[in-house]
Every structure is written in structure tokens, then in C-alpha cells.
Design an enzyme around this catalytic site. Structure first.
Site, PDB file in Angstrom:
ATOM      1  N   CYS A   1      13.367  10.579   6.858  1.00  0.00           N
ATOM      2  CA  CYS A   1      13.379   9.936   8.119  1.00  0.00           C
ATOM      3  C   CYS A   1      14.914  10.077   8.863  1.00  0.00           C
ATOM      4  O   CYS A   1      14.775  10.224  10.161  1.00  0.00           O
ATOM      5  CB  CYS A   1      12.904   8.487   8.126  1.00  0.00           C
ATOM      6  SG  CYS A   1      13.755   7.354   6.974  1.00  0.00           S
TER       7      CYS A   1
ATOM      8  N   GLU B   1      10.163  15.113  15.828  1.00  0.00           N
ATOM      9  CA  GLU B   1      10.589  14.875  14.229  1.00  0.00           C
ATOM     10  C   GLU B   1       9.918  16.151  13.443  1.00  0.00           C
ATOM     11  O   GLU B   1       8.397  15.914  13.631  1.00  0.00           O
ATOM     12  CB  GLU B   1      10.195  13.447  13.831  1.00  0.00           C
ATOM     13  CG  GLU B   1      10.517  13.489  12.504  1.00  0.00           C
ATOM     14  CD  GLU B   1      10.260  11.826  11.939  1.00  0.00           C
ATOM     15  OE1 GLU B   1       9.404  11.204  12.318  1.00  0.00           O
ATOM     16  OE2 GLU B   1      11.171  11.307  11.059  1.00  0.00           O
TER      17      GLU B   1
ATOM     18  N   LYS C   1       0.871  -1.159   0.042  1.00  0.00           N
ATOM     19  CA  LYS C   1      -0.006   0.003   0.019  1.00  0.00           C
ATOM     20  C   LYS C   1       0.942   1.350   0.034  1.00  0.00           C
ATOM     21  O   LYS C   1       1.643   1.656   0.983  1.00  0.00           O
ATOM     22  CB  LYS C   1      -0.831   0.136   0.992  1.00  0.00           C
ATOM     23  CG  LYS C   1      -1.899   1.193   1.127  1.00  0.00           C
ATOM     24  CD  LYS C   1      -2.612   1.578   2.540  1.00  0.00           C
ATOM     25  CE  LYS C   1      -2.043   2.661   3.255  1.00  0.00           C
ATOM     26  NZ  LYS C   1      -1.815   3.984   2.527  1.00  0.00           N
TER      27      LYS C   1
ATOM     28  N   GLY D   1       6.960   4.676   8.390  1.00  0.00           N
ATOM     29  CA  GLY D   1       6.154   5.812   8.536  1.00  0.00           C
ATOM     30  C   GLY D   1       6.592   6.192   9.889  1.00  0.00           C
ATOM     31  O   GLY D   1       7.478   6.097  10.309  1.00  0.00           O
ATOM     32  N   SER D   2       5.452   6.886  10.546  1.00  0.00           N
ATOM     33  CA  SER D   2       5.573   7.713  11.693  1.00  0.00           C
ATOM     34  C   SER D   2       5.641   6.725  12.883  1.00  0.00           C
ATOM     35  O   SER D   2       5.371   5.346  12.957  1.00  0.00           O
ATOM     36  CB  SER D   2       4.449   8.525  11.881  1.00  0.00           C
ATOM     37  OG  SER D   2       3.344   7.894  11.995  1.00  0.00           O
ATOM     38  N   THR D   3       6.372   7.071  13.730  1.00  0.00           N
ATOM     39  CA  THR D   3       6.410   6.209  15.320  1.00  0.00           C
ATOM     40  C   THR D   3       5.155   5.875  15.715  1.00  0.00           C
ATOM     41  O   THR D   3       4.716   4.816  16.382  1.00  0.00           O
ATOM     42  CB  THR D   3       7.390   6.823  16.227  1.00  0.00           C
ATOM     43  OG1 THR D   3       8.767   7.057  15.632  1.00  0.00           O
ATOM     44  CG2 THR D   3       7.577   6.095  17.445  1.00  0.00           C
TER      45      THR D   3
ATOM     46  N   GLU E   1      10.360   0.766  10.571  1.00  0.00           N
ATOM     47  CA  GLU E   1      11.357   1.617  10.066  1.00  0.00           C
ATOM     48  C   GLU E   1      10.576   2.879  10.257  1.00  0.00           C
ATOM     49  O   GLU E   1       9.664   3.314   9.535  1.00  0.00           O
ATOM     50  CB  GLU E   1      11.721   1.479   8.580  1.00  0.00           C
ATOM     51  CG  GLU E   1      13.186   2.229   8.309  1.00  0.00           C
ATOM     52  CD  GLU E   1      13.082   3.571   7.834  1.00  0.00           C
ATOM     53  OE1 GLU E   1      12.985   4.611   8.682  1.00  0.00           O
ATOM     54  OE2 GLU E   1      12.918   3.773   6.742  1.00  0.00           O
TER      55      GLU E   1
HETATM   56  P1  NAI Z   1       1.963   7.947   8.587  1.00  0.00           P
HETATM   57  O1  NAI Z   1       2.935   7.009   9.647  1.00  0.00           O
HETATM   58  O2  NAI Z   1       0.616   8.178   8.943  1.00  0.00           O
HETATM   59  O3  NAI Z   1       1.935   7.205   7.160  1.00  0.00           O
HETATM   60  C1  NAI Z   1       2.785   6.159   6.762  1.00  0.00           C
HETATM   61  C2  NAI Z   1       2.055   5.257   6.108  1.00  0.00           C
HETATM   62  O4  NAI Z   1       1.115   4.493   6.898  1.00  0.00           O
HETATM   63  C3  NAI Z   1       0.760   5.480   5.105  1.00  0.00           C
HETATM   64  O5  NAI Z   1       0.725   4.712   4.030  1.00  0.00           O
HETATM   65  C4  NAI Z   1      -0.651   5.487   5.703  1.00  0.00           C
HETATM   66  O6  NAI Z   1      -1.585   5.415   4.814  1.00  0.00           O
HETATM   67  C5  NAI Z   1      -0.225   4.442   6.712  1.00  0.00           C
HETATM   68  N1  NAI Z   1      -1.009   4.243   7.941  1.00  0.00           N
HETATM   69  C6  NAI Z   1      -1.566   5.330   8.549  1.00  0.00           C
HETATM   70  N2  NAI Z   1      -2.344   4.968   9.631  1.00  0.00           N
HETATM   71  C7  NAI Z   1      -2.233   3.647   9.519  1.00  0.00           C
HETATM   72  C8  NAI Z   1      -2.596   2.387  10.554  1.00  0.00           C
HETATM   73  N3  NAI Z   1      -3.384   2.668  11.382  1.00  0.00           N
HETATM   74  N4  NAI Z   1      -2.324   1.062  10.129  1.00  0.00           N
HETATM   75  C9  NAI Z   1      -1.695   0.891   8.936  1.00  0.00           C
HETATM   76  N5  NAI Z   1      -0.951   1.813   8.297  1.00  0.00           N
HETATM   77  C10 NAI Z   1      -1.467   3.303   8.431  1.00  0.00           C
HETATM   78  O7  NAI Z   1       2.847   9.201   8.269  1.00  0.00           O
HETATM   79  P2  NAI Z   1       1.903  10.508   7.953  1.00  0.00           P
HETATM   80  O8  NAI Z   1       0.684  10.921   8.464  1.00  0.00           O
HETATM   81  O9  NAI Z   1       2.133  10.746   6.515  1.00  0.00           O
HETATM   82  O10 NAI Z   1       3.047  11.769   8.259  1.00  0.00           O
HETATM   83  C11 NAI Z   1       3.096  12.105   9.784  1.00  0.00           C
HETATM   84  C12 NAI Z   1       4.470  12.316  10.346  1.00  0.00           C
HETATM   85  O11 NAI Z   1       4.903  11.049  10.389  1.00  0.00           O
HETATM   86  C13 NAI Z   1       5.393  13.098   9.383  1.00  0.00           C
HETATM   87  O12 NAI Z   1       5.263  14.496   9.795  1.00  0.00           O
HETATM   88  C14 NAI Z   1       6.665  12.480   9.793  1.00  0.00           C
HETATM   89  O13 NAI Z   1       7.141  13.101  11.191  1.00  0.00           O
HETATM   90  C15 NAI Z   1       6.364  11.034  10.183  1.00  0.00           C
HETATM   91  N6  NAI Z   1       6.953  10.323   8.986  1.00  0.00           N
HETATM   92  C16 NAI Z   1       7.943   9.857   8.955  1.00  0.00           C
HETATM   93  C17 NAI Z   1       8.351   8.689   8.027  1.00  0.00           C
HETATM   94  C18 NAI Z   1       9.756   8.010   8.039  1.00  0.00           C
HETATM   95  O14 NAI Z   1      10.073   7.723   6.886  1.00  0.00           O
HETATM   96  N7  NAI Z   1      10.380   7.886   9.160  1.00  0.00           N
HETATM   97  C19 NAI Z   1       7.805   8.692   6.594  1.00  0.00           C
HETATM   98  C20 NAI Z   1       6.420   9.659   6.710  1.00  0.00           C
HETATM   99  C21 NAI Z   1       6.088  10.275   8.021  1.00  0.00           C
END
Ligand code: NAI
Length: 759
Positions: free
Chosen positions: A298, A395, A190, A242-244, A264
Site C-alpha cells: 500500500c 494505484e 477475516k 484494503g482498497s479505497t 488503512e
Molecule cells: P479489497 O479491498 O477488495 O479487499 C480487501 C479485503 O476486503 C478482503 O478481505 C476482501 O474480502 C474484503 N472486502 C471486499 N469487499 C468488501 C466489502 N464490501 N465489505 C467488507 N469487506 C470487503 O482489495 P482487492 O480487491 O483484493 O484488491 C483490489 C485493489 O485494491 C488492488 O489492486 C489494490 O490497488 C488495492 N489494495 C490495496 C491494499 C492496501 O493495503 N492499501 C491491499 C489490497 C488491495
């Protein structure tokens, strides 16, 4: 006018990359995309809009997949996986190789589409994202071919659910899909809702490469679709970037299941500058560290730590350089900083910068003209930040550098480690002694010396602490997608209570190298024997003792640790009569001595490797201990498993808090004496006997415990759930299957250190 002056004053003209190819591609598909399931594109039902961050305009509508879509994708993946796993490594390699070739063949379309979908400068998508994605498929084509020698005897995990973020959409897809396929798995991926388009283009090239139907499924949607994947009972592994916060939610959702998980997550990576470094190179390093992809990285070097004496000079140079950064249309080839992915992200950045300013940081922003349309934020620095302030801890995920100063290397390390994260770090100094000393002391999965943000498929990437666990890339990344081979093992069973022997002394707990009375003063009975009844306070004391011992023990040489394990085995032999009566089986004592010997033999062979990255950078892997491990020993093989778990954990340099099985704690109690006579330093092994409900939750929840190993079947779900808050690594599988090598691998985390060279 000198050449240098001409160079400085020369203005850039616009150099836009054309979007024609992408517009044709989108128009030909009616700008409407269904999911790619079982080898074909479905019609989209409910959809959501996808925007171009550079203009704020809608570019496509994409399916919001629901339960029925995920069910179909899982069924298709299950059907495809068996056949795929049975194919030879050569056959699998050919397919991965074909995907790499096709990525390269369509690289321009991919790069422009990535930039339009994400807002990142075309220079980056063209020169970094797409070539690295192709490199991942090439590298893993080789891994498929060489699977048997790289992960001997291992088998695929099965169906993998993979959820990726929006900052490197195609690259993250490659990091997930390539190793999974190479090791014989099928995937359901996804992409993030902000950036699903290159994944859909990738689905098209899957058709061209004749990927078997169902092997790769691309389902689009938001977090709800992600949740459906995570919770699907027939998915065997979840890989998430994605996010922590969401990582933690996924830990909660998978806590009661047997799903494998790799996470990660976020970071707040330190960028440490010593006074003797080449400050001009440092400035270019900072530009790469925090303004690559608008800081939405990240592992962005978002915390600049500068040695006090050069701080004013470095900040002056940095401001001069910031003034030359060009922000604007990401399709322009001479742009340095593009658009922020979405308004919600822009707002988050704004709010955090305001907060930092209010908390007393000095704010500097370049006076560049930002485009009127679209979502942009200027390169920003917040200096003089207090280590505990929110901008130093949270972050930001935007083009915002925070900086603070230090005086000594020890202070630099303390500041560098002063976050909950541990993804990456960058260390700048001309002194190699300082560089390697500091690199070894920083808790992070990747350390770059005099460089930053270098990646390659041959070098595993992933975090320590709340930056997650598991590695992507390299040989270490392959292990995330296989099950280890099961050796012939033997169960010795649990000694029935009536056989538990009288032990002619008052049993105590073992904490900090001493036998101590339990805090409660109580004991509990097994058969006719009284054992000290530990409680929460005893666990806390034991963790404190383990933490105090962990630093020194991890610094002991592996030769020294191996010798101590041999000594343990030798003393076990000498004390075999008491151990025989404690576990009720002479065979089990024999097996235990053999197992501890086997671990001792391997401890000083836990070597890393040097990765052949395609650049002049020495990139090497070291295995570092996890820190403090809580061990909940099983009832079966009560001596053998207790001993080999402790030996593996301490052999790899960890300190442990052990809870022996409450149905027969006798081998645990016998172990005190063994530890004492084998020169194990005080605090490295701590043993608390107690009924599980009185101590296990405290141990699993303890914020200063880094990992939990639990082999009591009924406890797995609770232990996983209780250990979520600081994202402890957990190992709750059936121990019977674990070889000595696998156990040692579980006891370490991989650090990759990158050092460029060249005279
Ligand atoms: P997110 O962690 O919500 O999204 C990443 C992925 O997870 C997306 O594909 C999203 O659809 C999916 N997702 C969201 N909620 C989920 C759930 N409950 N179960 C399974 N999958 C789920 O990140 P978001 O909201 O786009 O960004 C928020 C913050 O997260 C950013 O401001 C940043 O600080 C951090 N982030 C960190 C990343 C990294 O590579 N470490 C990448 C993206 C965001």
C-alpha cells in the site's frame, strides 16, 4: 579477473526452500479448512479454492462463511470479551507474549506457508513479515501491561471486526489483533480470500497459547463475508485495510451507526530524489520501494519524482540494476521478485501499463525469463509520465514504477501532493534542511528520509486524505481500540427561544475575517431576532476563505496559537455581559472561559514522541493539523461547546467553517467580535448561521473540507453519509465526554518521519 568482475559475473544457483513442512501441515488437515470460532475449528460448509500464485495450482479449500457463522463468532466474542477486559494487564500481556513466542517458534512454517499462499519471495516472508508480526505481539504485550499509563482511564471498545488484505496476510493480522487484544477487546478477523492460510495456522497457535474461547475468531470468505461483519449490529468497531473503493463502501455501511472505524487504504506514494542525493543508495531504495512484494504494497514508492538534472543518470543506473533483478519461484532464496497474487491482479497490472504506454510514457521492462506456470509480471518502469495521466494517479499495485521530473523543491512538493492519497513518502537528499522542509510539507502519514519501507510496532502507520484514517502501531494506534475516559461534565441546556436576547445590530455572516451579508439577502427568526440566512454559496465562500488561511495558520508556531487562545479567553471575560445574554447563563460563560484556557494551556504541549525502533533510525512523531474542519455546533451548551470546538480546532492549526445551532445562533454571532479583537487571522474562523438543511449537506459534501465535526444527534447519520466521497474524518460523538486533550487529538493527524543515521 578482479574481485569486482567476479562479483558482477557470478551466476546464482537455485537455493529453494523446501515446502515439505507445509505440505505435511496441509495434508494432515485434508487441505480443507473451516472457520475458527469460539475456540475450535468448525467443519467447512461451502468452500472456495485457494491457489499457489507461483504455480497456479489449488493448494486448499477454505470455508466461505455466511451470516450464521458471523452470528456465532459475534456471540462467542461478546461472551469472551467481558472476562478478558477484567483480567489484569499482566495477565493479558502474558497471553500476547505467548503468541509472540509461538510465532517465532513456528516461524519457518509460517514463512513458507505465507510464500506458497501469497507468492512473495521467501526472503521477504522469512526476514520481514514473520519477524515483524512477532514484534507486534511483543510490543503490544507491553502495552497491555502498561495500559493504565499509556491510555489513562480508558476502557476497551468491545467486539472488533477486522478485515485484512492479501499483500501482508500474517503481518496485517498482527497489526490488527495485537493492539485489540492488548486493550481488552475480542476480535473477529477475516483474512483476504486469496490468502487465508497463515491466519488459520495462527488460529492453531491460539489453541497452543490457550487463548480463551471466543476471544479470537477467524472467519474466512470473500467480500460478502466482509460485508456481513461490517453490517453486524453487535460489532463495536471495524478496522479495515484494503482498497479505497471498499473503504468507501464501508464508510457508507457504517454511516448511520455508532461503530468506530479505522481505514488503512491505498496510496500512490511519492519517492522524491534531489540532485545532491547518493544515487547508488537511491537505486537500492527504489528496488525496495517498488519491487518489495512485487509492488503489492500500500505504501510502495510507486511515483518516482527526480530532480531534472540527474534524471538521465538515475534512469540509466536504474535500468542497469533492473537487469539484475531475479524473477521466479518465490521459494528460491535468491529470488528478488516473486509471483503476483492472482490472475485478476495480473490483468489489472497489464491493462494499466498498456494504458500508461498509450498515454505516452516510455516503457522499460527487463528481459528476464518469466516462469511458464503461475502468475508473473516483469519489473517495469514507465518514465516521462504526465502528472495527470492515469498511471500517475491510480494505484497499480504491481511491480511498476512511474517517473517524472521536477526542478525546484516547491515543484517537488506540489507533485508529491498531487494525488488523492496520503499514505507515505520517501525523500532523498544529503541536505537535511531540504529533507525536513519537504518532509513536513508532504501530506502523508509516514515520511522516510533517505530510506523507505521501514516499519515497526512502536511507530503508528496510517494515512492522510483518501488513504484513510486511524493509526496502527505505537501509542497512537492504541487509541483506536479504547474509549476515552468520561470526565464529570455539566449540561447547561439550550436557551429557550424566548430568552434569546435582542441584539441591536443587523446580524451578518462572518467569512474571511469580515462580516458579510448572506448571498440570499434573507434572514431567519429565532424568537424575535433576525439572523443572516446562509446558503450553499456562503458555505462555499467560507470554505474557500478557510482553505486560503489554513496554510499560513498551520505554519504559525504553537506558542503563537496558544497565545491567541489565551487572548480569546481574556476577551471573552471582558465581554461576558453580551455572552451571558447570548447563552442565558453566567455559569456557562465561566465554564467557557475555563475551557478555552484549558485548551490554550495544552496547545503548545501537543508534542510528538521519538519511537524506540530497533534500528539506527531516528523515528519521530509530529502532530499535524487536518486542514479545514467543518463544525456543526450542538444546541445544548450553545456557547461552551461552540467555543471549545473552535478553540481546539484552531489551536491545533486548522481553519474552520462553523455552523452555530440554528435554535440559538446568538453566541456564534457574538463570537465574530471576539475573533476580530483577538488577532485571529482572517479566514481561520468562518461562521455561517442558517437552518441546518440549507448548509450542512453542502459543508459535509465539500471536497475541500478535510474533516467534519457534528454534535447534533439527528444529523450524525446524514453527515457521515454526505462526507464519504473524499473520506473525510468525522467526529459525531457526544461532545460532553471530551476532555481538552481528546479534543486536540481529534484535531490532528500523526506523521511519522524516519531518518537513518550513522557516520
Ligand atoms: P479489497 O479491498 O477488495 O479487499 C480487501 C479485503 O476486503 C478482503 O478481505 C476482501 O474480502 C474484503 N472486502 C471486499 N469487499 C468488501 C466489502 N464490501 N465489505 C467488507 N469487506 C470487503 O482489495 P482487492 O480487491 O483484493 O484488491 C483490489 C485493489 O485494491 C488492488 O489492486 C489494490 O490497488 C488495492 N489494495 C490495496 C491494499 C492496501 O493495503 N492499501 C491491499 C489490497 C488491495
Amino acid at each position: 579477473m578482479s574481485v569486482a568482475e567476479i562479483f558482477r559475473t557470478m551466476a546464482y544457483g537455485p537455493a529453494p526452500e523446501t515446502a515439505d513442512l507445509v505440505n505435511q501441515w496441509l495434508d494432515a488437515r485434508g487441505r480443507n479448512f473451516g472457520p475458527y470460532i469460539d475456540g475450535k475449528f468448525d467443519k467447512a460448509g461451502a468452500t472456495f479454492e485457494v491457489f499457489n500464485p507461483a504455480t497456479g495450482k489449488v493448494i486448499a479449500n477454505v470455508a466461505q462463511c455466511g451470516r450464521a457463522d458471523i452470528d456465532r463468532a459475534v456471540a462467542a466474542a461478546k461472551k469472551a470479551q467481558g472476562q478478558w477486559a477484567r483480567q489484569s494487564g499482566f495477565e493479558r500481556a502474558k497471553l500476547l507474549y505467548a503468541l509472540a513466542r509461538l510465532l517465532q517458534r513456528h516461524s519457518r512454517l509460517f514463512a513458507v506457508l505465507e510464500t506458497i499462499d501469497n507468492g512473495k519471495p521467501i526472503r521477504e516472508s522469512r526476514d520481514l513479515d514473520i519477524p515483524l508480526a512477532a514484534r507486534h505481539f511483543y510490543y503490544h504485550a507491553g502495552c497491555a501491561e502498561a495500559m493504565e499509563s499509556l491510555v489513562p482511564g480508558c476502557s476497551p471498545v468491545g467486539v472488533c471486526g477486522q478485515i485484512i488484505p492479501w499483500n501482508f496476510p500474517l503481518l496485517m493480522l498482527a497489526w490488527k489483533i495485537a493492539p485489540a487484544l492488548a486493550m481488552g477487546n475480542a476480535v473477529i478477523l477475516k483474512p483476504a480470500e486469496f490468502t487465508p492460510l497463515t491466519a488459520l495456522l495462527f488460529a492453531e497457535i491460539c489453541d497452543q497459547a490457550e487463548v480463551p474461547a471466543g476471544l479470537i475468531n477467524i472467519v474466512t470468505g470473500d467480500g460478502e463475508t466482509g460485508r456481513l461483519i461490517v453490517e453486524h449490529p453487535e460489532i463495536d468497531k471495524i478496522a479495515f485495510t484494503g482498497s479505497t473503493e471498499v473503504g468507501r463502501a464501508i464508510r457508507v455501511a457504517t454511516a448511520g451507526t455508532t461503530k468506530r472505524l479505522s481505514l488503512e487504504l491505498g496510496g500512490k506514494s511519492p519517492f522524491v530524489v534531489f540532485a545532491d542525493s547518493d544515487l547508488d543508495s537511491v537505486v537500492e531504495g527504489i528496488v525496495d520501494a517498488i519491487w518489495l512484494n512485487q509492488g503489492q504494497v500500500c505504501c510502495a514508492g510507486s511515483r518516482l519524482l527526480v530532480q531534472e538534472s540527474v534524471s538521465p543518470k538515475l534512469h540509466r543506473k536504474l535500468r542497469d540494476r533492473m537487469a539484475t533483478l531475479r524473477v521466479g519461484n518465490p521459494l528460491d532464496k535468491s529470488i528478488d521478485v516473486g509471483a503476483i497474487v492472482a490472475p485478476v491482479q495480473l490483468e489489472r497490472i497489464r491493462l494499466l501499463v498498456e494504458q500508461g504506454y498509450r498515454e505516452g510514457a516510455e516503457l522499460y521492462q527487463t528481459e528476464c525469463m518469466l516462469p511458464v506456470d503461475g502468475w508473473y509480471y516483469p519489473p517495469t518502469s514507465l518514465s516521462g509520465v504526465a502528472p495527470a495521466s492515469s498511471v500517475a494517479q491510480v494505484e497499480i499495485f504491481g511491480p511498476v514504477l512511474v517517473s517524472m521530473t521536477f526542478r525546484t523543491p516547491a515543484e517537488a512538493v506540489a507533485l508529491a501532493n498531487n494525488t488523492v492519497y496520503g499514505l507515505a513518502a520517501s525523500v532523498w537528499t544529503e541536505n537535511l534542511n531540504v529533507a525536513h522542509d519537504v518532509a513536513a510539507k508532504i501530506k502523508a502519514g509516514t515520511v522516510w528520509i533517505n530510506c523507505t519501507n521501514l516499519f515497526d510496532a512502536s511507530s503508528g502507520f496510517g494515512g492522510y486524505r483518501e488513504s484513510g484514517y486511524g493509526r496502527e502501531g505505537g501509542r497512537e494506534g492504541l487509541r483506536e481500540y479504547v474509549r476515552p475516559a468520561s470526565p464529570e461534565s455539566r449540561r447547561f441546556g439550550a436557551a429557550p427561544p424566548e430568552l434569546v436576547p435582542e441584539i441591536d445590530r443587523t446580524n451578518k455572516l462572518y467569512v474571511g475575517g469580515k462580516q458579510v451579508r448572506p448571498d440570499s439577502g434573507y434572514s431567519f427568526k429565532v424568537g424575535s431576532v433576525d439572523f443572516a440566512h446562509g446558503n450553499r454559496k456562503d458555505i462555499r465562500n467560507a470554505v474557500e476563505a478557510a482553505r486560503a488561511a489554513a496554510g499560513g495558520w498551520s505554519a504559525a508556531t504553537s506558542f503563537n496559537r496558544a497565545q491567541i487562545l489565551y487572548f480569546l479567553a481574556e476577551n471573552l471575560e471582558a465581554q461576558r455581559a453580551s455572552f451571558e445574554s447570548a447563552c442565558g447563563s453566567a455559569d456557562e460563560v465561566d465554564a467557557t472561559i475555563r475551557a478555552v484556557f484549558a485548551l490554550a494551556a495544552r496547545v503548545d504541549k501537543l508534542d510528538g514522541s521519538v519511537h524506540p525502533v530497533p534500528m539506527r533510525v531516528l523515528t519521530y512523531t509530529t502532530n499535524e493539523p487536518l486542514g479545514v474542519i467543518g463544525i456543526i455546533a450542538p444546541a445544548e451548551n450553545c456557547l461552551l461547546d461552540l467555543a471549545r470546538l473552535v478553540a481546539a480546532a484552531i489551536g491545533a492549526g486548522n481553519a474552520v467553517v462553523v455552523v452555530p445551532s440554528p435554535t440559538n445562533p446568538a453566541p456564534g454571532v457574538e463570537m465574530y467580535r471576539l475573533i476580530e479583537m483577538s488577532d485571529v487571522p482572517a479566514g481561520v474562523v468562518n461562521i455561517i448561521t442558517a437552518p441546518h438543511p440549507d448548509v450542512v449537506p453542502t459543508l459535509a459534501q465539500h471536497e475541500d473540507v478535510d474533516a467534519i465535526w457534528s454534535f447534533v444527534p439527528g444529523l450524525s447519520a446524514a453527515v457521515r453519509a454526505d462526507s464519504i466521497s473524499n473520506l473525510k474524518q468525522t467526529w459525531v460523538a457526544d461532545l460532553l465526554d471530551a476532555t481538552a486533550d481528546e479534543m486536540l487529538r481529534r484535531a490532528v493527524q500523526v506523521k511519522n518521519t524516519w531518518t537513518p543515521y550513522g557516520a
